[in-house]
Design a protein around this motif. Structure first.
Motif, PDB file in Angstrom:
ATOM      1  N   SER A  67      -5.194 -11.168 -11.002  1.00  0.00           N
ATOM      2  CA  SER A  67      -5.428  -9.966 -11.893  1.00  0.00           C
ATOM      3  C   SER A  67      -4.690  -8.954 -11.209  1.00  0.00           C
ATOM      4  CB  SER A  67      -6.916  -9.616 -12.138  1.00  0.00           C
ATOM      5  OG  SER A  67      -7.441  -9.366 -10.699  1.00  0.00           O
ATOM      6  N   GLY A  68      -3.893  -8.201 -12.011  1.00  0.00           N
ATOM      7  CA  GLY A  68      -3.211  -6.903 -11.492  1.00  0.00           C
ATOM      8  C   GLY A  68      -1.913  -7.086 -10.692  1.00  0.00           C
ATOM      9  N   ALA A  69      -1.562  -8.274 -10.911  1.00  0.00           N
ATOM     10  CA  ALA A  69      -0.305  -8.620 -10.004  1.00  0.00           C
ATOM     11  C   ALA A  69       0.656  -9.300 -11.149  1.00  0.00           C
ATOM     12  CB  ALA A  69      -0.409  -9.592  -9.060  1.00  0.00           C
ATOM     13  N   ALA A  70       1.604  -8.711 -11.724  1.00  0.00           N
ATOM     14  CA  ALA A  70       2.371  -9.437 -12.644  1.00  0.00           C
ATOM     15  C   ALA A  70       3.722 -10.395 -11.759  1.00  0.00           C
ATOM     16  CB  ALA A  70       3.386  -8.530 -13.277  1.00  0.00           C
ATOM     17  N   GLY A  71       3.925  -9.898 -10.476  1.00  0.00           N
ATOM     18  CA  GLY A  71       4.789 -10.748  -9.560  1.00  0.00           C
ATOM     19  C   GLY A  71       4.158 -11.163  -8.412  1.00  0.00           C
ATOM     20  N   PRO A  72       4.800 -11.164  -7.312  1.00  0.00           N
ATOM     21  CA  PRO A  72       4.356 -11.668  -5.980  1.00  0.00           C
ATOM     22  C   PRO A  72       3.560 -10.626  -5.425  1.00  0.00           C
ATOM     23  CG  PRO A  72       6.508 -11.510  -5.793  1.00  0.00           C
ATOM     24  CD  PRO A  72       6.261 -11.302  -7.328  1.00  0.00           C
ATOM     25  N   GLU A  73       2.368 -11.034  -4.791  1.00  0.00           N
ATOM     26  CA  GLU A  73       1.552  -9.932  -4.225  1.00  0.00           C
ATOM     27  C   GLU A  73       2.422  -9.175  -2.910  1.00  0.00           C
ATOM     28  OE1 GLU A  73      -2.113 -11.454  -2.577  1.00  0.00           O
ATOM     29  OE2 GLU A  73      -2.290 -12.837  -4.218  1.00  0.00           O
ATOM     30  N   ALA A  74       1.818  -7.843  -3.006  1.00  0.00           N
ATOM     31  CA  ALA A  74       2.695  -6.981  -2.186  1.00  0.00           C
ATOM     32  C   ALA A  74       2.282  -7.278  -0.534  1.00  0.00           C
ATOM     33  CB  ALA A  74       2.211  -5.550  -2.504  1.00  0.00           C
ATOM     34  N   GLU A  75       2.996  -6.952   0.090  1.00  0.00           N
ATOM     35  CA  GLU A  75       2.576  -7.180   1.647  1.00  0.00           C
ATOM     36  C   GLU A  75       1.909  -6.101   2.036  1.00  0.00           C
ATOM     37  OE1 GLU A  75       6.258  -7.781   4.269  1.00  0.00           O
ATOM     38  OE2 GLU A  75       7.337  -9.298   2.728  1.00  0.00           O
ATOM     39  N   PRO A  76       0.894  -6.391   3.049  1.00  0.00           N
ATOM     40  CA  PRO A  76       0.114  -5.403   3.420  1.00  0.00           C
ATOM     41  C   PRO A  76       0.930  -4.575   4.141  1.00  0.00           C
ATOM     42  CG  PRO A  76      -0.219  -7.284   4.702  1.00  0.00           C
ATOM     43  CD  PRO A  76       0.650  -7.715   3.593  1.00  0.00           C
ATOM     44  N   LYS A  77       0.444  -3.238   4.179  1.00  0.00           N
ATOM     45  CA  LYS A  77       0.893  -2.151   5.159  1.00  0.00           C
ATOM     46  C   LYS A  77       0.834  -2.491   6.526  1.00  0.00           C
ATOM     47  CE  LYS A  77       0.764   1.520   1.503  1.00  0.00           C
ATOM     48  NZ  LYS A  77       0.344   2.964   1.138  1.00  0.00           N
ATOM     49  N   PRO A  78       2.086  -2.006   7.012  1.00  0.00           N
ATOM     50  CA  PRO A  78       1.849  -2.406   8.835  1.00  0.00           C
ATOM     51  C   PRO A  78       1.062  -1.251   9.299  1.00  0.00           C
ATOM     52  CG  PRO A  78       4.268  -1.179   8.186  1.00  0.00           C
ATOM     53  CD  PRO A  78       3.212  -1.604   6.646  1.00  0.00           C
ATOM     54  N   GLU A  79       0.574  -1.579  10.301  1.00  0.00           N
ATOM     55  CA  GLU A  79      -0.622  -0.606  11.119  1.00  0.00           C
ATOM     56  C   GLU A  79       0.379   0.182  12.138  1.00  0.00           C
ATOM     57  OE1 GLU A  79      -4.124  -2.205  12.645  1.00  0.00           O
ATOM     58  OE2 GLU A  79      -4.288  -3.790  10.875  1.00  0.00           O
ATOM     59  N   PRO A  80       0.079   1.381  12.142  1.00  0.00           N
ATOM     60  CA  PRO A  80       0.845   2.251  13.245  1.00  0.00           C
ATOM     61  C   PRO A  80       0.651   1.627  14.553  1.00  0.00           C
ATOM     62  CG  PRO A  80      -0.576   3.700  12.103  1.00  0.00           C
ATOM     63  CD  PRO A  80      -0.746   2.364  11.447  1.00  0.00           C
ATOM     64  N   GLY A  81       1.624   1.626  15.566  1.00  0.00           N
ATOM     65  CA  GLY A  81       1.256   1.396  16.967  1.00  0.00           C
ATOM     66  C   GLY A  81       2.131   2.447  17.750  1.00  0.00           C
ATOM     67  N   GLU A  82       2.705   2.065  18.929  1.00  0.00           N
ATOM     68  CA  GLU A  82       3.259   3.066  19.602  1.00  0.00           C
ATOM     69  C   GLU A  82       4.292   3.789  19.150  1.00  0.00           C
ATOM     70  OE1 GLU A  82       5.677   3.035  23.764  1.00  0.00           O
ATOM     71  OE2 GLU A  82       4.428   0.916  23.318  1.00  0.00           O
ATOM     72  N   VAL A  83       4.367   5.158  19.557  1.00  0.00           N
ATOM     73  CA  VAL A  83       5.499   6.225  19.128  1.00  0.00           C
ATOM     74  C   VAL A  83       6.547   6.361  20.347  1.00  0.00           C
ATOM     75  CG1 VAL A  83       6.027   8.529  18.608  1.00  0.00           C
ATOM     76  CG2 VAL A  83       3.946   7.733  17.831  1.00  0.00           C
ATOM     77  N   LEU A  84       7.823   5.807  19.997  1.00  0.00           N
ATOM     78  CA  LEU A  84       8.571   5.765  20.879  1.00  0.00           C
ATOM     79  C   LEU A  84       9.830   7.200  20.843  1.00  0.00           C
ATOM     80  CD1 LEU A  84      10.282   4.354  23.312  1.00  0.00           C
ATOM     81  CD2 LEU A  84      11.560   3.164  21.358  1.00  0.00           C
ATOM     82  N   ALA A  85       9.746   7.939  21.854  1.00  0.00           N
ATOM     83  CA  ALA A  85      10.444   9.105  21.792  1.00  0.00           C
ATOM     84  C   ALA A  85      12.027   8.746  22.056  1.00  0.00           C
ATOM     85  CB  ALA A  85      10.139  10.058  22.832  1.00  0.00           C
ATOM     86  N   VAL A  86      12.754   9.463  21.412  1.00  0.00           N
ATOM     87  CA  VAL A  86      14.279   9.321  21.543  1.00  0.00           C
ATOM     88  C   VAL A  86      14.892  10.553  22.058  1.00  0.00           C
ATOM     89  CG1 VAL A  86      16.498   8.774  20.470  1.00  0.00           C
ATOM     90  CG2 VAL A  86      14.509   7.484  19.689  1.00  0.00           C
TER      91      VAL A  86
END
Length: 172
Positions: A67-86
């Motif tokens: 139900s609620g999915a006309a196409g393939p299921e959406a991938e789960p959102k990624p979880e935030p990890g480390e922040v890399l300063a540039v």
């Protein structure tokens, strides 16, 4: 003198025991009658099988499909990890001005080692360079440029980068 006897039989004469009706000439007619039910069975199968398959497909579509999915299921959102300063870079703007730009990359938890930041700097240069001071000073335009850079980096780093933060933003 021997007497010769001839027997002439027609279709109404009963056959002899173990004999065929009508002699040798009736064999093709008997085969045609036997193959007639086989052909009608084949036609019936060829008509029924597609109808059953369509009915099964419709039943799955309306009753069993997720139900609620006309196409393939959406991938789960990624979880935030480390922040890399540039490290900040100076970019040339239109009219002889420049922009000192520092960014930080929000990595996902799936990243095991820090990625090479040179690709991020290259894309930041291509997105921000050559713009006017008014463009980069406008908060709405700055936000659009940051979002554009984040989308490009998410593609370039193949999902390892999920966001971009502006850490240093000075124009002159």
């Amino acid at each position: 003198m021997p007497i010769e006897q001839r027997v002439v039989s027609g279709p109404k004469i009963a056959p002899k025991i173990g004999g065929k009706i009508g002699g040798a000439s009736s064999a093709p007619a008997a085969e045609a009658e036997a193959s007639e039910p086989k052909r009608s069975k084949k036609k019936l199968v060829l008509l029924v099988v597609p109808v059953v398959l369509v009915a099964l497909g419709a039943a799955w579509f309306f009753l069993l499909r997720p139900s609620g999915a006309a196409g393939p299921e959406a991938e789960p959102k990624p979880e935030p990890g480390e922040v890399l300063a540039v490290d900040p870079v100076s970019l040339n703007l239109a009219g002889g001005h420049y922009l000192r730009l520092g960014i930080a990359l929000q990595l996902t938890t799936e990243v095991t080692e820090a990625p090479d930041t040179s690709r991020a700097i290259d894309h930041a240069i291509s997105v921000f360079s050559g713009r006017t001071v008014e463009d980069v000073s406008n908060p709405k335009t700055r936000e659009k440029l940051r979002d554009q850079l984040a989308k490009e980096l998410a593609t370039v780093y193949e999902g390892e980068v999920m966001g971009v933060y502006l850490t240093n933003y000075v124009t002159q």
